[in-house]
Motif scaffolding. Structure first.
Motif, PDB file in Angstrom:
ATOM      1  N   LYS A 156       0.842  -1.187   0.000  1.00  0.00           N
ATOM      2  CA  LYS A 156       0.000   0.000   0.000  1.00  0.00           C
ATOM      3  C   LYS A 156       0.883   1.245   0.000  1.00  0.00           C
ATOM      4  O   LYS A 156       1.848   1.332   0.765  1.00  0.00           O
ATOM      5  CB  LYS A 156      -0.913   0.027   1.223  1.00  0.00           C
ATOM      6  CG  LYS A 156      -1.808   1.259   1.303  1.00  0.00           C
ATOM      7  CD  LYS A 156      -2.665   1.256   2.562  1.00  0.00           C
ATOM      8  CE  LYS A 156      -3.542   2.497   2.652  1.00  0.00           C
ATOM      9  NZ  LYS A 156      -4.327   2.534   3.899  1.00  0.00           N
ATOM     10  N   THR A 208      -3.958   6.757  -3.277  1.00  0.00           N
ATOM     11  CA  THR A 208      -3.701   5.487  -2.586  1.00  0.00           C
ATOM     12  C   THR A 208      -3.658   4.351  -3.600  1.00  0.00           C
ATOM     13  O   THR A 208      -4.533   4.255  -4.472  1.00  0.00           O
ATOM     14  CB  THR A 208      -4.790   5.196  -1.540  1.00  0.00           C
ATOM     15  OG1 THR A 208      -4.806   6.244  -0.573  1.00  0.00           O
ATOM     16  CG2 THR A 208      -4.528   3.866  -0.840  1.00  0.00           C
ATOM     17  N   TRP A 209      -2.635   3.535  -3.475  1.00  0.00           N
ATOM     18  CA  TRP A 209      -2.494   2.347  -4.327  1.00  0.00           C
ATOM     19  C   TRP A 209      -2.385   1.127  -3.424  1.00  0.00           C
ATOM     20  O   TRP A 209      -1.574   1.096  -2.500  1.00  0.00           O
ATOM     21  CB  TRP A 209      -1.249   2.459  -5.209  1.00  0.00           C
ATOM     22  CG  TRP A 209      -0.990   1.219  -6.037  1.00  0.00           C
ATOM     23  CD1 TRP A 209      -0.433   0.046  -5.634  1.00  0.00           C
ATOM     24  CD2 TRP A 209      -1.286   1.051  -7.428  1.00  0.00           C
ATOM     25  NE1 TRP A 209      -0.381  -0.859  -6.661  1.00  0.00           N
ATOM     26  CE2 TRP A 209      -0.895  -0.264  -7.784  1.00  0.00           C
ATOM     27  CE3 TRP A 209      -1.854   1.884  -8.402  1.00  0.00           C
ATOM     28  CZ2 TRP A 209      -1.046  -0.766  -9.074  1.00  0.00           C
ATOM     29  CZ3 TRP A 209      -1.996   1.374  -9.682  1.00  0.00           C
ATOM     30  CH2 TRP A 209      -1.593   0.075 -10.017  1.00  0.00           C
ATOM     31  N   THR A 247      -2.061  -3.134  -3.655  1.00  0.00           N
ATOM     32  CA  THR A 247      -1.896  -4.372  -4.407  1.00  0.00           C
ATOM     33  C   THR A 247      -1.935  -5.538  -3.430  1.00  0.00           C
ATOM     34  O   THR A 247      -1.275  -5.505  -2.387  1.00  0.00           O
ATOM     35  CB  THR A 247      -0.572  -4.393  -5.188  1.00  0.00           C
ATOM     36  OG1 THR A 247      -0.644  -3.450  -6.253  1.00  0.00           O
ATOM     37  CG2 THR A 247      -0.302  -5.775  -5.780  1.00  0.00           C
ATOM     38  N   HIS A 273      -5.611  -5.085  -7.639  1.00  0.00           N
ATOM     39  CA  HIS A 273      -5.026  -3.745  -7.578  1.00  0.00           C
ATOM     40  C   HIS A 273      -6.158  -2.733  -7.438  1.00  0.00           C
ATOM     41  O   HIS A 273      -7.193  -2.845  -8.112  1.00  0.00           O
ATOM     42  CB  HIS A 273      -4.226  -3.421  -8.850  1.00  0.00           C
ATOM     43  CG  HIS A 273      -3.184  -4.426  -9.198  1.00  0.00           C
ATOM     44  ND1 HIS A 273      -1.923  -4.415  -8.659  1.00  0.00           N
ATOM     45  CD2 HIS A 273      -3.226  -5.488 -10.055  1.00  0.00           C
ATOM     46  CE1 HIS A 273      -1.227  -5.425  -9.155  1.00  0.00           C
ATOM     47  NE2 HIS A 273      -1.991  -6.085 -10.006  1.00  0.00           N
ATOM     48  N   GLU A 274      -5.950  -1.767  -6.578  1.00  0.00           N
ATOM     49  CA  GLU A 274      -6.902  -0.661  -6.454  1.00  0.00           C
ATOM     50  C   GLU A 274      -6.122   0.638  -6.363  1.00  0.00           C
ATOM     51  O   GLU A 274      -5.135   0.730  -5.616  1.00  0.00           O
ATOM     52  CB  GLU A 274      -7.782  -0.824  -5.212  1.00  0.00           C
ATOM     53  CG  GLU A 274      -8.772   0.333  -5.029  1.00  0.00           C
ATOM     54  CD  GLU A 274      -9.757   0.089  -3.897  1.00  0.00           C
ATOM     55  OE1 GLU A 274     -10.491  -0.922  -3.986  1.00  0.00           O
ATOM     56  OE2 GLU A 274      -9.780   0.873  -2.936  1.00  0.00           O
ATOM     57  N   ILE A 275      -6.546   1.627  -7.123  1.00  0.00           N
ATOM     58  CA  ILE A 275      -5.969   2.960  -7.029  1.00  0.00           C
ATOM     59  C   ILE A 275      -7.114   3.949  -6.856  1.00  0.00           C
ATOM     60  O   ILE A 275      -8.164   3.818  -7.505  1.00  0.00           O
ATOM     61  CB  ILE A 275      -5.120   3.317  -8.270  1.00  0.00           C
ATOM     62  CG1 ILE A 275      -4.451   4.679  -8.071  1.00  0.00           C
ATOM     63  CG2 ILE A 275      -5.938   3.256  -9.552  1.00  0.00           C
ATOM     64  CD1 ILE A 275      -3.404   5.013  -9.120  1.00  0.00           C
ATOM     65  N   GLY A 300     -11.899   6.042  -7.907  1.00  0.00           N
ATOM     66  CA  GLY A 300     -10.863   5.032  -8.062  1.00  0.00           C
ATOM     67  C   GLY A 300     -11.200   3.991  -9.106  1.00  0.00           C
ATOM     68  O   GLY A 300     -12.261   4.008  -9.738  1.00  0.00           O
TER      69      GLY A 300
END
Length: 812
Positions: A314, A325-326, A328, A362-364, A379
């Protein structure tokens, strides 16, 4: 409005009025206190005061998790209303407001679990131990906008404890006296440099088991669990913070907490005997007893070996006043199990199960600064997974069914299932503060997902492991186990075509969903807030590994001269594939902070309609059929809060009223002895039962929670601490096919911790289930008991009885 609805709404309003009246009556009795500590949650992916979050959220701090001895989700649900946890012979289930996922390794869970922002969507992951946690949050109702497509019943948002700048260490030991359960926990945390911190947490548990297997003369289920987590935080620059975590959980179990609890003769019995009498008198095998007494008889050395691995990355980057914010997540698990799935002391249905699962996500997202007139968050999310599952029933020499049907000797029936998925989503949410009092939130998520799956069911040789082609074997398996398979295109005579035959299928799904949300908040004052919301939910369809029926998928291809099947069965994947489900939810709530911050009183009224709810039910043989209930309505009331009675005494309370009804569910599987009254597959033969108007499993009408935390100084920096927890759960159904005998009475669970604590040590005694309630958490029919022996024989999971543990902790 119908008289039924009026009665229900009146019943909902009464507990609310009582709760408000009690709270108001207590205000004048409160002594001087500093006020309740603020609870910070991340239920909306921002750090916020719980009392300012306009939705139904329950939370438990890491300190409470530790003091109450909460080891897993099963323990956690005893401290929250309107959530239910159970293990079955083949899966683990969690339900919120009566909605969850049944037995099928093909289901994503309706209650999404998120650990440090990573989605844990498979049933086996619910068995993960909990250790060294910061907090646990339960969000009730559909959470599709921020948490994703499958959190259609609610979301569990779990947060691990973060590394600290200052050096900390903790070691604890707990020894349970009756069942010899030993738990060891250790933690080290501190700075490695000025801008790097690390935290290591480990856990080891052994448990001899609380149920006695009188046939094997062994206590079961015997458990060994080991966990390790290493997390690192790095302040890489003034604008960039990085969090990295790696963890592994292994848990091994021998035996199961399952016993036979009912054995009755059905009118259709060919013997006129109970299952136990058939085993002993007809088959000359050992018998069993059918009482709920924590004594079982099973002849197989069952085991379940599980490994879960997770890596999380993160990064939070300050882009001006905004935060990017990223996250994985790499997640995998595997297990292999041997189940004595007949649950009696005879070799009848031994089942081997294996599953391997790998997931990458994955979230961004980017979030605006707090305190602005318009606050927003947007996002994107992507997830891929691959799943391989197989199970096999082995009929070796000496097996009851091999002796009864010699053609099956040294053969097995095997399922092989593979599934892969790719899902992506775009989501956003914005809150407009129209004035100091009025706030409007709009949100939406767009999701697309593709799934591909294959499944085969074959009769195999236990000697060579080769697939068999003898139609006599295939048709016998089909008749005995109700399992359609690839060697059963024709009957045992080798020529007569079978209408339902073969099992070698594949399928693909490509579906999308748009799930909007609207929430209106009105701040009556700085301490009182009302909100109303409308949101939608979506849970993807998929493919079922567990069903033993495939329908008519290639009957005509194998038998071109045969008559065509009914039009209703044109879909070749009728029993292999299930549809997506959707939800429309309305909620009206209020959050109040009263008595100068010493009392909280929160409530939520909700009404949710589910379309095509995914259901899995026992087929009477050795499988579960998956289908969709057309319409289901859940509605009710939730009340919760805290009360700082005096500075050293805090009360926590919760109440839920749940009204659950299948509005349109005509294709339910019948319970043993029930006469079918609907046609599920269009062949004009009644083969299902109408559940319309009934409640589902695990839907108690009333649930109460109450807790008292008390601290008293004894001087010399030593405190006496006491934690009392009580939960009442009303009567409800625990039989997956709604057999009336599966209705259990209401029960009370009580826990108490007493101890002494100083700055760097503590000792205590912890009691759980102090009323020694024998609680049945799941009931199903013993495989083949109905179809082969004509009996209504139930097996049940029974919750652990009263336990007393001694604890000691050292902190540095």
């Amino acid at each position: 409005m119908s008289r039924f609805t009026q009665t229900k709404m009146t019943f909902i309003r009464k507990p609310l009025a009582i709760a408000i009246g009690i709270a108001a009556a207590q205000l004048s009795a409160l002594t001087a206190a500093q006020g309740l500590e603020e609870i910070i949650v991340t239920s909306q992916k921002r750090a916020e005061n719980l009392q300012e979050v306009p939705l139904s959220v329950a939370t438990i701090s890491g300190e409470k998790l530790e003091s109450a001895g909460i080891e897993n989700l099963g323990d956690l649900t005893l401290h929250m209303p309107n959530i239910h946890f159970t293990e079955t012979g083949l899966s683990t289930q969690v339900r919120v407001r009566g909605i969850g996922s049944d037995n099928s390794q093909g289901f994503e869970q309706s209650v999404g679990m998120y650990l440090d922002g990573v989605y844990y969507g498979r049933a086996q992951l619910f068995r993960s131990p909990m250790m060294d946690m910061e907090r646990a949050e339960l969000l009730r109702g559909p959470q599709s906008t921020l948490f994703g497509k499958n959190s259609i019943a609610g979301a569990l948002n779990l947060t691990s404890a973060l590394p600290t700048h200052d050096f900390e260490a903790r070691a604890s030991v707990s020894q349970e006296l009756e069942f010899n359960t030993t738990e060891l926990n250790g933690m080290l945390s501190g700075g490695l440099s000025d801008n790097v911190q690390a935290r290591l947490a480990i856990r080891h548990l052994t448990d001899d088991g609380y149920m006695y297997n009188s046939y094997l003369d062994a206590d079961q289920p015997e458990r060994t669990e080991d966990s390790a987590r290493l997390s690192v935080t790095w302040q890489a620059s003034d604008n960039l913070d990085i969090y990295v975590k790696a963890e592994q959980h292994t848990f091994e179990t021998t035996g199961r907490a399952i016993e036979i609890t009912q054995d009755e003769v059905l009118a259709s019995s060919p013997y006129g005997l109970t299952y136990n009498e058939v085993l002993q008198g007809v088959l000359s095998r050992p018998g069993f007893e059918s009482e709920t007494d924590l004594i079982r008889q099973a002849d197989t050395a069952e085991h379940s070996d599980n490994t879960i691995n997770n890596f999380t990355f993160k990064a939070d980057y300050a882009l001006g006043e905004h935060t990017v914010t990223w996250i994985t997540g790499l997640l995998d698990f595997s297990y292999n199990e041997l189940c004595d799935c007949d649950f009696v002391p005879a070799d009848i249905v031994p089942v081997e199960l294996n599953e391997d699962y790998e997931q990458t996500s994955h979230e961004i997202r980017i979030a605006s600064p707090m305190g602005e007139t318009v606050e927003w968050l947007a996002g994107a999310f992507i997830q891929n997974y691959d799943q391989v599952f197989d199970d096999q029933i082995n009929l070796a020499e000496g097996n009851v069914l091999a002796d009864t049907y010699p053609v099956l000797t040294n053969t097995g029936i095997r399922r092989d299932f593979e599934q892969s998925s790719t899902a992506w989503a775009l989501f956003g949410r914005a809150t407009w503060s129209i004035s100091d009092a009025w706030h409007l939130t709009l949100g939406a998520r767009y999701t697309e997902e593709t799934k591909d799956a294959t499944k085969e069911v074959n009769a195999v040789s236990l000697i060579t492991d080769e697939v068999l082609s003898d139609p006599a074997i295939g048709s016998t398996y089909m008749g005995v186990f109700l399992v359609e398979n690839n060697t059963a295109f024709v009957g045992a005579d080798g020529t007569t075509p079978l209408m339902h035959a073969g099992y070698d299928v594949k399928g693909s799904r490509d579906e999308s969903a748009f799930t909007p949300l609207i929430n209106v908040e009105y701040d009556i004052s700085g301490d009182m807030m009302m909100y109303g919301s409308f949101t939608t939910g979506f849970k993807a369809g998929g493919f079922d590994p567990r069903s033993n029926r495939v329908g008519l998928f290639d009957f005509r291809a194998a038998n071109p001269a045969a008559p065509a099947p009914p039009a209703e069965e044109e879909n070749p994947l009728q029993y292999f594939e299930f549809d997506n489900e959707t939800a429309n939810a309305m909620e009206l709530g209020m959050k109040n902070t009263l008595a100068d911050g010493r009392l909280e009183l929160n409530f939520a009224l909700y009404h949710t309609t589910y379309e095509d709810l995914q259901i899995s039910q026992f087929d009477g043989g050795v499988g579960f059929n998956v289908g969709n209930a057309k319409e289901t309505v859940v509605q009710g009331l939730e009340v919760d809060g805290r009360w700082l009675v005096v500075d050293n005494l805090t009360a926590f309370y919760g109440f839920s009223f749940l009204d659950f009804e299948y509005k349109d569910f005509e294709n339910g599987n019948c319970f043993a002895g029930q006469t079918p009254n609907t046609d599920s597959d269009g062949d004009t033969i009644a083969d299902a039962c109408d559940y319309t108007g009934k409640r589902g499993v695990y839907t108690p009408e009333m649930t109460f929670n109450f807790s008292l935390d008390y601290v008293h100084s004894l001087g010399n920096n030593i405190d006496f601490i006491s934690v009392l927890d009580w939960q009442h759960v009303g009567a409800h159904q625990v039989h997956v096919n709604l057999d009336p005998s599966g209705e259990i009475d209401g029960y009370n669970m009580m826990g108490l911790r007493l101890g002494l604590e100083s700055n760097n040590w503590s000792v205590g005694i912890l009691g759980k289930n102090l009323l020694d309630e024998k609680v049945v958490t799941y009931t199903g029919n013993a495989p083949l008991s109905d179809s082969q022996f004509g009996t209504n024989t139930h097996y049940s999971f029974v919750r652990r009885p009263m336990t007393i543990a001694l604890e000691a902790t050292y902190k540095y």
